[in-house]
Design an enzyme around this catalytic site. Structure first.
Site, PDB file in Angstrom:
ATOM      1  N   LYS A 208       0.784  -1.209   0.022  1.00  9.32           N
ATOM      2  CA  LYS A 208      -0.104   0.064  -0.035  1.00  9.32           C
ATOM      3  C   LYS A 208       0.948   1.127  -0.004  1.00  9.32           C
ATOM      4  O   LYS A 208       0.663   2.218  -0.790  1.00  9.32           O
ATOM      5  CB  LYS A 208      -1.032   0.132   1.077  1.00  9.32           C
ATOM      6  CG  LYS A 208      -1.875  -1.267   1.220  1.00  9.32           C
ATOM      7  CD  LYS A 208      -2.933  -1.145   2.582  1.00  9.32           C
ATOM      8  CE  LYS A 208      -2.275  -1.392   3.622  1.00  9.32           C
ATOM      9  NZ  LYS A 208      -1.587  -2.780   3.941  1.00  9.32           N
ATOM     10  N   GLU A 425       7.023 -36.440  12.972  1.00  7.26           N
ATOM     11  CA  GLU A 425       6.491 -35.710  11.451  1.00  7.26           C
ATOM     12  C   GLU A 425       6.463 -36.842  10.579  1.00  7.26           C
ATOM     13  O   GLU A 425       5.640 -36.564   9.617  1.00  7.26           O
ATOM     14  CB  GLU A 425       8.068 -34.841  11.021  1.00  7.26           C
ATOM     15  CG  GLU A 425       8.283 -33.904  12.089  1.00  7.26           C
ATOM     16  CD  GLU A 425       7.277 -32.715  12.243  1.00  7.26           C
ATOM     17  OE1 GLU A 425       6.282 -32.714  11.507  1.00  7.26           O
ATOM     18  OE2 GLU A 425       7.276 -32.112  13.540  1.00  7.26           O
ATOM     19  N   HIS A 428       2.778 -37.456  10.428  1.00  5.77           N
ATOM     20  CA  HIS A 428       1.917 -36.148   9.938  1.00  5.77           C
ATOM     21  C   HIS A 428       2.015 -36.460   8.278  1.00  5.77           C
ATOM     22  O   HIS A 428       0.934 -36.624   7.633  1.00  5.77           O
ATOM     23  CB  HIS A 428       2.653 -34.878   9.962  1.00  5.77           C
ATOM     24  CG  HIS A 428       2.339 -34.291  11.578  1.00  5.77           C
ATOM     25  ND1 HIS A 428       1.007 -34.091  11.898  1.00  5.77           N
ATOM     26  CD2 HIS A 428       2.979 -33.542  12.423  1.00  5.77           C
ATOM     27  CE1 HIS A 428       1.183 -33.293  13.037  1.00  5.77           C
ATOM     28  NE2 HIS A 428       2.251 -33.087  13.301  1.00  5.77           N
TER      29      HIS A 428
HETATM   30  P1  ADP Z   1       1.923  -1.830   3.290  1.00  4.66           P
HETATM   31  O1  ADP Z   1       2.313  -0.483   3.340  1.00  4.66           O
HETATM   32  O2  ADP Z   1       0.865  -2.512   2.350  1.00  4.66           O
HETATM   33  O3  ADP Z   1       2.034  -2.655   4.637  1.00  4.66           O
HETATM   34  P2  ADP Z   1       4.255  -1.758   2.098  1.00  4.66           P
HETATM   35  O4  ADP Z   1       4.135  -1.083   0.701  1.00  4.66           O
HETATM   36  O5  ADP Z   1       5.042  -0.992   2.949  1.00  4.66           O
HETATM   37  O6  ADP Z   1       3.122  -2.421   2.494  1.00  4.66           O
HETATM   38  O7  ADP Z   1       5.391  -2.901   1.550  1.00  4.66           O
HETATM   39  C1  ADP Z   1       6.754  -3.070   2.053  1.00  4.66           C
HETATM   40  C2  ADP Z   1       7.755  -3.656   1.199  1.00  4.66           C
HETATM   41  O8  ADP Z   1       7.475  -5.054   0.513  1.00  4.66           O
HETATM   42  C3  ADP Z   1       7.853  -2.792  -0.088  1.00  4.66           C
HETATM   43  O9  ADP Z   1       8.857  -1.647  -0.051  1.00  4.66           O
HETATM   44  C4  ADP Z   1       8.367  -3.404  -1.184  1.00  4.66           C
HETATM   45  O10 ADP Z   1       9.758  -3.687  -0.973  1.00  4.66           O
HETATM   46  C5  ADP Z   1       7.567  -4.911  -1.005  1.00  4.66           C
HETATM   47  N1  ADP Z   1       6.329  -4.932  -1.569  1.00  4.66           N
HETATM   48  C6  ADP Z   1       5.054  -5.015  -1.169  1.00  4.66           C
HETATM   49  N2  ADP Z   1       4.203  -5.291  -2.099  1.00  4.66           N
HETATM   50  C7  ADP Z   1       4.869  -5.316  -3.171  1.00  4.66           C
HETATM   51  C8  ADP Z   1       4.280  -5.561  -4.750  1.00  4.66           C
HETATM   52  N3  ADP Z   1       3.061  -5.468  -4.846  1.00  4.66           N
HETATM   53  N4  ADP Z   1       5.339  -5.459  -5.587  1.00  4.66           N
HETATM   54  C9  ADP Z   1       6.756  -5.295  -5.209  1.00  4.66           C
HETATM   55  N5  ADP Z   1       7.073  -5.314  -4.010  1.00  4.66           N
HETATM   56  C10 ADP Z   1       6.183  -5.217  -3.010  1.00  4.66           C
HETATM   57 ZN    ZN Z   2       3.094 -31.978  14.815  1.00  4.40          ZN
END
Ligand code: ADP
Ligand code: ZN
Length: 615
Positions: A208, A425, A428
């Protein structure tokens, strides 16, 4: 209030002073020698060794006694010896050792500090009082907020949409926002009402923040960000004034993006939770709403807000003209995960053989952040192994690390414990293998990771959004496989099954009370489940059924569990030679996976000797 802080200030001064007294060099327990006494001891040939640490001397006599002494502040020890005509080359002269430092408080700096400390404290007090007087009581919270507002420096992110993978729909929807920021005239000319607020909904680590930065990057506008949790400050009024500052700055720099992370921290449903509304939160929320409503039509600012809990947001936030758009970032599916991996391996040296598809397949449920973490772990592993490039092996190991924390080499397992875990394990795995609706077993291991003793990893053959009743039944039986194997082989249970049993009980209960999967009780839910917002994710259950029904629910839950247990027991009893074969190999090898595991399942198990397995 001002009297109060003054008292606190005085107390702190007193404490600091006390600390310095305790640690100051004069507080030695053994009576120190004056320097003349040291000299006479040296001249008398009584001293064997002198350790000089800064101004501190530690004197060791020939008969092993230890003395302390301190040099004057501007005295050089060697100079003193020279003046006293001590010949250090003579027979019986002490050997002298110099050591750097000599502790914080014996160094010259601390002496300076101690000398000037009262002055510094006094000066501090004066400044403190003056500022207080200037601001006046009521104003001080505002002043505090103002100073914090300086932190809203806009940056222009360089991220673009190509850095965000696996969320195509969200990108498409936000493309419009980009156009609006870039070509506002195009829209206003036609009288189109452009969105003010867009709510980004998705799980943590789903991108996001990244996507919001990419919007700013694509539109080449400044990006102001703040997190909802930051608003919750000590003083009432600070949150609201920070919001005002934030919007002021954004307006001055428009077109701009304002990003509010974790908006649920301030924007949660008013009146929810116990103990009445949080005043501060409410004022902050109101300020956000006021600012949004106050925008003129041509204010070229778009507010993106992120949350993973849209259900608890205050409806006032979602009204038209506010956050009336909602963009959902779904959890990435297998293709999405592959694309995200592709984004993150950019700029890293990767072996030709690495199969991203296989990695994507093994990482169901991983967020974008998890995948980014995974690639980084793999790179670190490769570097540690002195490799030129990252290979499949590093990725496989990195998956395990991200799932369960780093391998714990230090944990020592007794052979007996390892044997028990191996059978657990294997149990399982074997049960899962023999059930039609259980996910295929991909890997079994007795190596401890994180909190788990060992683990069995099953992989779904596809991404799944629905779970059938027969799948649940097979999951239950698989969960029982572990401790049933222990029971069959050792006629004993261990605490290792605690997690399995807990999970099984939870699933069985949910089958009856939430999914309506009990034949006897029929398709209805039992218990009103309410998330208690004020405690975060706590769930309280309210009973909405009779005692008699409660008994029947328990019976049904027990029925599911008992049935699963019987299935597991039957499979393992009938396949005991296979169980022994797998477990023994596991004890040996610690990890079995992939093709080797398939072959092991399919091979003919050696017949058991009468006492086999009774290790
Ligand atoms: P949120 O704000 O949804 O918690 P972030 O945007 O902070 O998530 O995501 C953290 C990191 O994870 C980003 O900086 C990126 O490196 C990686 N990431 C998350 N989603 C994606 C995506 N859709 N594509 C590429 N990298 C991603
Ligand atoms: Zn177990």
């Amino acid at each position: 209030m001002s009297k109060h802080s003054f008292v606190i200030f005085i107390v702190i001064v007193a404490l600091v002073a006390a600390l310095f007294t305790v640690f100051s060099p004069s507080g030695e327990s053994k009576e120190p020698l004056v320097i003349n006494e040291v000299i006479s001891k040296i001249k008398a040939g009584e001293v064997q060794h002198i350790l000089v640490e800064g101004k501190e001397l530690t004197i060791t006599t020939v008969d092993g006694e230890e003395w302390e002494s301190t040099l004057g502040s501007n005295t050089d020890f060697l100079e003193v010896l020279r003046q006293e005509n001590v010949d250090l080359t003579a027979k019986g002269a002490p050997n002298i050792e110099f050591k750097e430092g000599g502790g914080l408080l014996s160094s010259e700096w601390s002496l300076v500090l101690i000398q000037f400390l009262p002055l510094i404290l006094f000066g501090g007090l004066l400044v403190f009082l003056l500022r207080r007087a200037q601001q006046g009581g009521a104003n001080q919270a505002m002043g505090f907020a103002k100073s914090k507002a300086k932190m809203f420096t806009a940056n222009k992110p360089t991220d673009t949409f190509s850095d965000v993978a696996g969320v195509e729909e969200a990108k498409e929807e936000l493309q419009e926002v980009v156009e609006f920021l870039k070509y506002p005239d195009k829209f206003s000319r036609l009288g189109a009402r452009v969105p003010k607020g867009v709510l980004l909904v998705g799980p943590a680590g789903g991108g996001k923040t990244l996507l919001s930065r990419a919007v700013a990057g694509e539109a080449d506008t400044p990006f102001f960000s703040i997190s909802g949790s930051e608003f919750v400050e000590m003083f009432v009024g600070v949150g609201a004034s920070r919001v005002r500052d934030l919007f002021d700055q954004a307006k001055r720099n428009s077109p701009a993006i304002i990003f509010i992370d974790e908006i649920d921290a301030v924007g949660r449903h008013r009146g929810a939770g116990v103990g009445g509304g949080h005043d501060e939160r409410e004022q902050t929320l109101n300020q956000i709403l006021t600012e949004m409503d106050g925008f003129e039509a041509n204010t070229n600012i778009i507010i993106l807000a992120a949350t993973n809990r849209p259900d608890i947001l205050d409806p006032a936030l979602l009204r038209p003209g506010r956050f009336d758009r909602r963009v959902v970032l779904d959890q990435a599916d297998i293709n999405g995960r592959k694309e995200i991996l592709q984004v993150h391996i950019k700029g890293k040296t990767i072996s030709q053989e690495v199969d991203l598809e296989a990695i994507a397949k093994q990482t169901a449920g991983f967020s974008g952040a998890d995948l980014s973490h995974l690639v980084n772990e793999a790179a670190i592993l490769a570097a540690r192994r002195d490799k030129q490039q990252i290979e499949q092996g590093e990725f496989e190991e990195a998956i395990d690390r991200v799932i369960a924390g780093p391998q714990r080499k230090s944990r020592k397992m007794s052979a007996k414990e390892k044997g028990i875990i191996a059978y657990h394990e294997a149990g399982h795995a074997l049960v899962a293998r023999n059930l039609p609706n259980a996910d295929p077993v991909h890997k079994i291991s007795v190596i401890a990771r994180g909190m788990m003793g060992g683990y069995t990893r099953q992989l779904p053959t596809e991404d799944r959004y629905l779970t059938t009743r027969s799948q649940f039944t097979d999951v239950l039986a698989t969960l029982h496989g572990g401790h049933v194997a222990e029971e069959i082989m050792f006629s004993e249970m261990t605490t290792g099954a605690q997690n399995d049993i807990e999970q099984a009980s939870k699933i069985a209960r949910a089958m009856v009370t939430q999914y309506g999967m009990s034949e006897k009780l029929g398709p209805r839910t039992f218990g009103k489940r309410e998330e208690m917002v004020f405690l975060g994710k706590e769930i309280s259950e309210q009973r909405d059924y009779s005692d008699k029904l409660a008994e029947e629910i328990d019976e049904e839950v027990n029925g599911f569990i008992q049935k699963a247990y019987d299935i597991a027991k039957e499979i393992l009893t009938n396949n005991k030679p296979k169980l022994v074969q797998i477990a023994e190999k596991l004890k040996d090898q610690e990890t079995i996976e992939g093709k080797e595991l398939d072959e092991l399942f399919d091979s003919e198990a050696p017949a058991l000797e009468p006492a086999a397995g009774q290790a």
